[in-house]
Design an enzyme around this catalytic site. Sequence first.
Site, PDB file in Angstrom:
ATOM      1  N   GLU A 283      43.887  25.729 -16.585  1.00  0.00           N
ATOM      2  CA  GLU A 283      43.706  24.327 -16.178  1.00  0.00           C
ATOM      3  C   GLU A 283      44.312  23.365 -17.184  1.00  0.00           C
ATOM      4  OE1 GLU A 283      40.221  21.197 -14.738  1.00  0.00           O
ATOM      5  OE2 GLU A 283      39.706  23.262 -15.232  1.00  0.00           O
ATOM      6  N   LYS A 299      38.482  22.752  -9.191  1.00  0.00           N
ATOM      7  CA  LYS A 299      37.132  22.815  -8.640  1.00  0.00           C
ATOM      8  C   LYS A 299      37.185  23.624  -7.362  1.00  0.00           C
ATOM      9  CE  LYS A 299      34.037  21.039 -11.199  1.00  0.00           C
ATOM     10  NZ  LYS A 299      32.985  21.929 -11.693  1.00  0.00           N
TER      11      LYS A 299
END
Length: 478
Positions: A283, A299
């Site tokens: 990420e 997410k």
Amino acid sequence: RGGAPGNDTEPEEDYTTGMIRLSSPPPIHLTPLVREIPWADPATLLPALANQPGIAFLDSARRDADTGRYSYLGFEPEVPLPQDDLDALGEHLSRWSLEPDPELPPFQGGVIGVLSYDLGQALESVPAHRGASLGFPRLSAQCYDVVASFDHAARKAWIVSTGVPEAHPKLRQAWAYARLERLNAILAKARDARADAVLPPAVPVRLEEAEARERYVEGARRVVEYIHAGDLCQANLSLRFEAPRPEGFDAIAAYLRLRERQPAPFAACIDTGHGWVLSASMERFVSLRDGEVETRPIKGTRPRGRTPEEDAALRDELAASAKDRAENLMIVDLLRNDLSRVCLPHSVRVPSLCAVESHAAVHHLVSTVRGELAPGLGATELLGATFPGGSITGAPKIRAMEIIAELESAPRGPYCGAVGWFGYDGAIDTSILIRTVLAGDTRISLSAGAGIVADSVPELEYEECVAKVRGIVEALAG
């Protein structure tokens, strides 16, 4: 070495007060020395560099053109910066400038740093976690005046040497040459030693949950109660595993086993001087280049399947999940708001929303948010507006951080913080420290989090955390 700055500070009279004030000196312009060196996958050099101090390896272990093209390797940092001081980082970066060579990988000299999640609590004046920490500082940043950079797509490698901290041009050039020659000789020996390099045998690490299953499930229930009470929309509650650091544990060997099992585009192996940070992060937190800011929040998670058919079904299930998409969208809105604090009006946009990315152990929903940084602002202002990342706090951010500090049993340390490089040209690239092992002098820690929303089933959120760490636990166990 060192010496007086190359630019004198001229006094100016402030005619509104009659006082004399000092203006800030212009930055010292750097012209780095560059030498192309024989190509080698940098990960294969690590075992031969194990005795070098201050190793910093930013590793594109999973290759792709957008996020996994370049790797950087440095050691013997020349200028350790004050701990816990974001302003000191900004002052150091503002003292120097360079015009990057577009033919080289983007990081061409500057700082590599680890920002602990706890720094965000200080920036936002949020109460700290209870419990003892692992001993990592809030901010550990060191100047790497000479780095080896690797372009995996072109299969080329270079040494770039800035000569920092010398201020005088001739002394700086001599120092840059000496440092380049030293790194070149060390890397040449490491290349020659690759064929004979043997990793130390794995020392099994028997991690145990710092929070029992019942404690985590109860914490997740409390988050759901807070959501129904209107306190917040979601919070990322983490589950922590710990173990005594076993005798003979080798951080570099553990990292190489981790990257083999879970290659990631933002992997890292960093000796902070206070412990090792071993990360298999996928990420991006924030990057800044030519005035454009980018963040890529994750997410939504599903495990990889055991067969191609099961894997495709899990991927499709994630793509169609209204709950996971809503969770991702909440964080995208939070990050749009964060970026709007430092970006030009109307420049913040979302070119990709809820795209499915597949990694070694999991599928994720990933979005991309971009904006144009306002003139006069730089790396530290961007970090001050966005840190810590919204995907590992929740929304609204401040209330989520307060609840996280209340319900989690110990400080997160570097976990859920960030690691990355900060260039003297003003560019930066950082990742969020998820899928990350923290190896202190006496203990080893590993955490994973799950986004709790109104319809979360606490037991399932616990299972998601366990799924995220399973492959890392197996890698550490050898």
